[in-house]
Design a protein around this motif. Structure first.
Motif, PDB file in Angstrom:
ATOM      1  N   TYR A 222       0.843  -1.209   0.000  1.00  0.00           N
ATOM      2  CA  TYR A 222       0.000   0.000   0.000  1.00  0.00           C
ATOM      3  C   TYR A 222       0.878   1.259   0.000  1.00  0.00           C
ATOM      4  N   GLY A 223       1.901   1.237   0.801  1.00  0.00           N
ATOM      5  CA  GLY A 223       2.758   2.427   0.932  1.00  0.00           C
ATOM      6  C   GLY A 223       3.890   2.496  -0.082  1.00  0.00           C
ATOM      7  N   ASN A 224       3.905   1.578  -1.038  1.00  0.00           N
ATOM      8  CA  ASN A 224       4.980   1.551  -2.038  1.00  0.00           C
ATOM      9  C   ASN A 224       4.673   2.583  -3.137  1.00  0.00           C
ATOM     10  N   MET A 225       4.686   3.876  -2.778  1.00  0.00           N
ATOM     11  CA  MET A 225       4.235   4.918  -3.707  1.00  0.00           C
ATOM     12  C   MET A 225       5.102   5.007  -4.961  1.00  0.00           C
ATOM     13  N   GLU A 226       6.366   4.655  -4.815  1.00  0.00           N
ATOM     14  CA  GLU A 226       7.254   4.706  -5.985  1.00  0.00           C
ATOM     15  C   GLU A 226       6.685   3.804  -7.093  1.00  0.00           C
ATOM     16  N   PHE A 227       6.230   2.611  -6.688  1.00  0.00           N
ATOM     17  CA  PHE A 227       5.669   1.654  -7.648  1.00  0.00           C
ATOM     18  C   PHE A 227       4.397   2.210  -8.290  1.00  0.00           C
ATOM     19  N   TRP A 228       3.475   2.733  -7.456  1.00  0.00           N
ATOM     20  CA  TRP A 228       2.188   3.204  -7.992  1.00  0.00           C
ATOM     21  C   TRP A 228       2.390   4.441  -8.855  1.00  0.00           C
ATOM     22  N   GLU A 229       3.321   5.308  -8.464  1.00  0.00           N
ATOM     23  CA  GLU A 229       3.571   6.525  -9.259  1.00  0.00           C
ATOM     24  C   GLU A 229       4.192   6.169 -10.606  1.00  0.00           C
ATOM     25  N   LYS A 230       5.164   5.274 -10.568  1.00  0.00           N
ATOM     26  CA  LYS A 230       5.852   4.882 -11.809  1.00  0.00           C
ATOM     27  C   LYS A 230       4.851   4.267 -12.803  1.00  0.00           C
ATOM     28  N   ASN A 231       3.969   3.408 -12.297  1.00  0.00           N
ATOM     29  CA  ASN A 231       3.056   2.705 -13.198  1.00  0.00           C
ATOM     30  C   ASN A 231       1.877   3.547 -13.670  1.00  0.00           C
ATOM     31  N   SER A 232       1.559   4.607 -12.940  1.00  0.00           N
ATOM     32  CA  SER A 232       0.394   5.423 -13.323  1.00  0.00           C
ATOM     33  C   SER A 232       0.779   6.665 -14.119  1.00  0.00           C
ATOM     34  N   GLU A 233       2.094   6.812 -14.425  1.00  0.00           N
ATOM     35  CA  GLU A 233       2.567   8.028 -15.097  1.00  0.00           C
ATOM     36  C   GLU A 233       1.789   8.363 -16.374  1.00  0.00           C
ATOM     37  N   ASP A 234       1.420   7.319 -17.141  1.00  0.00           N
ATOM     38  CA  ASP A 234       0.757   7.570 -18.428  1.00  0.00           C
ATOM     39  C   ASP A 234      -0.763   7.508 -18.353  1.00  0.00           C
ATOM     40  N   CYS A 235      -1.327   7.433 -17.154  1.00  0.00           N
ATOM     41  CA  CYS A 235      -2.780   7.274 -17.032  1.00  0.00           C
ATOM     42  C   CYS A 235      -3.499   8.568 -17.412  1.00  0.00           C
ATOM     43  N   TYR A 236      -4.532   8.434 -18.248  1.00  0.00           N
ATOM     44  CA  TYR A 236      -5.324   9.606 -18.662  1.00  0.00           C
ATOM     45  C   TYR A 236      -6.485   9.889 -17.701  1.00  0.00           C
ATOM     46  N   SER A 237      -6.657   9.065 -16.683  1.00  0.00           N
ATOM     47  CA  SER A 237      -7.819   9.171 -15.780  1.00  0.00           C
ATOM     48  C   SER A 237      -9.127   9.138 -16.579  1.00  0.00           C
ATOM     49  N   CYS A 238      -9.162   8.296 -17.607  1.00  0.00           N
ATOM     50  CA  CYS A 238     -10.345   8.263 -18.483  1.00  0.00           C
ATOM     51  C   CYS A 238     -11.453   7.367 -17.917  1.00  0.00           C
ATOM     52  N   GLY A 239     -11.105   6.462 -17.008  1.00  0.00           N
ATOM     53  CA  GLY A 239     -12.109   5.597 -16.383  1.00  0.00           C
ATOM     54  C   GLY A 239     -12.534   4.397 -17.219  1.00  0.00           C
ATOM     55  N   THR A 240     -11.932   4.210 -18.378  1.00  0.00           N
ATOM     56  CA  THR A 240     -12.342   3.089 -19.244  1.00  0.00           C
ATOM     57  C   THR A 240     -12.170   1.742 -18.543  1.00  0.00           C
ATOM     58  N   CYS A 241     -11.065   1.600 -17.802  1.00  0.00           N
ATOM     59  CA  CYS A 241     -10.804   0.316 -17.135  1.00  0.00           C
ATOM     60  C   CYS A 241     -11.914  -0.011 -16.131  1.00  0.00           C
ATOM     61  N   ASN A 242     -12.530   1.015 -15.522  1.00  0.00           N
ATOM     62  CA  ASN A 242     -13.667   0.778 -14.631  1.00  0.00           C
ATOM     63  C   ASN A 242     -14.899   0.374 -15.435  1.00  0.00           C
ATOM     64  N   LEU A 243     -15.140   1.118 -16.510  1.00  0.00           N
ATOM     65  CA  LEU A 243     -16.416   0.960 -17.214  1.00  0.00           C
ATOM     66  C   LEU A 243     -16.544  -0.385 -17.918  1.00  0.00           C
TER      67      LEU A 243
END
Ligand code: SF4
Ligand code: SF4
Length: 342
Positions: A222-243
């Motif tokens: 949960y606290g491994n922010m380096e991992f989450w930041e690195k992997n989300s760098e290209d995210c458009y926040s479009c929500g498609t993966c949810n929909l």
């Protein structure tokens, strides 16, 4: 187990379509993709598909629905729930989507019984089909969802000129009385088992460890922010993966009022935790303002939060999010395997 010839099955589906008192939905090919849509004729059914764009959950929880309407005058105020629901038969649901529907059934009948979802669900007959083809982004076999023994009213397995039919409920057995069947021979029963076993070998993608390890792995990271930041760098926040996900169920409510405020409707529509405004509340506070926090939340929700509450891993490995994400950063099997590697 019963056997129905493909010719008889086609006639049966056409008869259902012509009955005209319930909607018949089936998997069809549209613009080189597969979709669940209303069937006009049985010949349009494509039961050898790999994956559909959207899961069948849209028939139990539509993208947008008016749930009540009101009318107001000087003296009166009336509120009418909109609960008219058409019965449906949905043909061709893959096992991972049947498992996702079972998860939704639990969620929508837990602390609050959602009568809109549950009424639709009760009026649906679900006809599953064992997979003949597998999407190249799916990893359902390693999530234990490539086959299922539950969640269907009827389950079809392709046996060349026939379908083997397994009955999962009284709704299913009642429906099956409308078609000519015979009992399966021991050889045919064995062939169905072989088909199910062979499906597991068709998947190229996999989770490289048991899904049961996911809640702990995610808790530890949960606290491994380096991992989450690195992997989300290209995210458009479009929500498609949810929909496109069969286990995502979040929605938003909006009151659509006439300008006079004399009449209006309350509408609910799909929402998604990857959208920037999802966790925005009054006074402008946003609980997940950063892209990396939203990205982490989605993976936590799939592999940890729902497990902690219901005992289910809320990713069934369909691969839809991976194939629909433009920067290709939504694939849970890649993220979970990388986390495990770290
Ligand atoms: S992970 Fe991909 S699909 Fe999901 S919000 Fe980001 S860009 Fe969109
Ligand atoms: S997270 Fe992705 S792979 Fe898992 S069930 Fe949802 S859409 Fe399918």
């Amino acid at each position: 187990m019963k056997i129905v010839s493909k010719i008889d099955f086609e006639t049966f589906v056409n008869d259902l379509i012509n009955e005209d008192y319930r909607e018949v939905i089936g998997v069809q090919s549209k613009d080189s993709h597969y979709v669940f849509d209303e069937l006009e004729k049985a010949e349009d059914l494509e039961l050898n598909y790999d994956v559909t764009i959207l899961p069948p959950k849209k028939y139990m929880m539509p993208q947008k629905e008016a749930i009540l309407e009101y009318e107001r005058s000087d003296k009166d105020f009336s509120l009418e729930p909109l609960l008219e629901i058409e019965p449906r038969i949905i043909i061709g649901i893959h096992p991972y989507d049947l498992i996702a529907i079972q998860q939704m059934d639990k969620i929508f009948s837990d602390t609050y019984e959602d009568e809109y979802y549950l009424n639709r669900r009760k009026k649906c007959v679900l006809i599953g089909v064992n997979m003949q083809n597998v999407s190249d982004r799916s990893f359902a076999a390693s999530m234990g969802t490539a086959t299922t023994e539950t969640g269907y009213d009827l389950m079809l397995t392709n046996l060349e000129k026939n379908y083997a039919v397994e009955v999962g409920s009284s709704k299913g057995s009642d429906l099956l009385e409308e078609v000519t069947t015979r009992n399966a021979s021991p050889e045919e029963v064995e062939n169905v088992e072989k088909v199910k076993k062979n499906i597991e070998e068709k998947f190229d993608k996999e989770l490289k460890f048991s899904p049961e390890e996911l809640p702990t792995l995610l808790e530890e990271n949960y606290g491994n922010m380096e991992f989450w930041e690195k992997n989300s760098e290209d995210c458009y926040s479009c929500g498609t993966c949810n929909l496109v996900c069969p286990t995502c169920y979040c929605f938003d409510m909006k009151d659509m009022n006439e300008i006079t405020l004399d009449t209006g409707r309350r509408v609910r529509q799909w929402d998604g935790c990857m959208l920037e405004e999802f966790a925005l509340v009054a006074a402008g506070e946003n609980f997940r303002e950063d892209r990396a926090e939203r990205y982490r939340h989605r993976f936590m929700r799939k592999g940890r939060y729902i497990y902690n509450r219901y005992g289910d891993i809320a990713c069934v490995g369909c691969g839809r999010c991976a194939s629909q994400c433009i920067p290709d950063i939504a694939d849970p099997s890649r993220i979970y395997n990388e986390l495990k590697g770290e």
